[in-house]
Design a protein around this motif. Sequence first.
Motif, mmCIF file in Angstrom:
data_model
loop_
_atom_site.group_PDB
_atom_site.id
_atom_site.type_symbol
_atom_site.label_atom_id
_atom_site.label_comp_id
_atom_site.label_asym_id
_atom_site.label_seq_id
_atom_site.Cartn_x
_atom_site.Cartn_y
_atom_site.Cartn_z
ATOM 1 N N UNK A 1 36.292 47.493 51.601
ATOM 2 C CA UNK A 1 36.634 48.110 50.320
ATOM 3 C C UNK A 1 37.875 47.460 49.712
ATOM 4 N N UNK A 2 38.859 47.144 50.540
ATOM 5 C CA UNK A 2 40.055 46.463 50.051
ATOM 6 C C UNK A 2 39.706 45.073 49.530
ATOM 7 N N UNK A 3 38.800 44.392 50.229
ATOM 8 C CA UNK A 3 38.386 43.065 49.780
ATOM 9 C C UNK A 3 37.724 43.150 48.415
ATOM 10 N N UNK A 4 36.856 44.150 48.228
ATOM 11 C CA UNK A 4 36.193 44.313 46.941
ATOM 12 C C UNK A 4 37.188 44.618 45.826
ATOM 13 N N UNK A 5 38.227 45.365 46.154
ATOM 14 C CA UNK A 5 39.244 45.663 45.145
ATOM 15 C C UNK A 5 39.980 44.393 44.715
ATOM 16 N N UNK A 6 40.176 43.485 45.655
ATOM 17 C CA UNK A 6 40.851 42.217 45.347
ATOM 18 C C UNK A 6 39.917 41.216 44.679
ATOM 19 N N UNK A 7 38.606 41.346 44.973
ATOM 20 C CA UNK A 7 37.627 40.385 44.457
ATOM 21 C C UNK A 7 36.469 41.146 43.812
ATOM 22 N N UNK A 8 36.689 41.732 42.631
ATOM 23 C CA UNK A 8 35.600 42.472 41.981
ATOM 24 C C UNK A 8 34.418 41.556 41.712
#
Length: 231
Positions: free
Chosen positions: A131-138
């Motif tokens: 989820x953190x990765x997705x927040x950084x890489x929409x």
Amino acid sequence: MDMAKDLRGRKALRARPLRLAAATATAGLLLTLTACQDDGADRADDGRASIVAPGRPGEKSRTLTPEQAARAKPDDSPNAADHSYVQRMIEHHRQALTMSALAPERAAADPVKRLAERISAAQKPEIGAMQKWLALHPAPTAGSGTTAPAHGHDHGSMPGMATEQQLGELSDARGADFDRLFLKLMTAHHEGALTMAGEALAGGNNPAVEEMANEVVATQSAEIHRMRAMG
């Protein structure tokens, strides 16, 4: 050869020989980023520090500006395969947590209960990391020139996912019946996760996603062997 052994062997998938070669070359270049000399001998005409990039065997070293060195670094930006893997694996992990949450009240065998605890302990933090990765890489949105991967509504297309009927049967089961069904469904679920990880390792481009996929391969391969021994 079973899927777990195959996937572990394919961790070389991490693979992508051209990418590994580029990463190796880049590592050599980045190691020399600190080769900026204090004596002024390796400085550009404008006084800025320059960077010595070692050449290939038989070739001379090159002197680069920081800008040139930055451009020489391989592009590791996320691609569609990276986004698809992370989005889908979050949902895949959530189902594993749902199944594992049934074990404390329904399982008969302590090893099954401990396995469910380990699965929950491993996959909850992995969901958080993704989820953190997705927040950084929409993911790219429609109209941006790149089609965003399907998200949230393709459970049936994900390998290893239990059906609603199977989840209902697992919820209704008790004792040894629960243990047998849990091990059967979770083994298939893990095998599906290995398939998804293999696809990400083959088609993705981002090192962080590669690391997450490799962690899934390592952890869930070991758990597959454990579940087969228990069954």
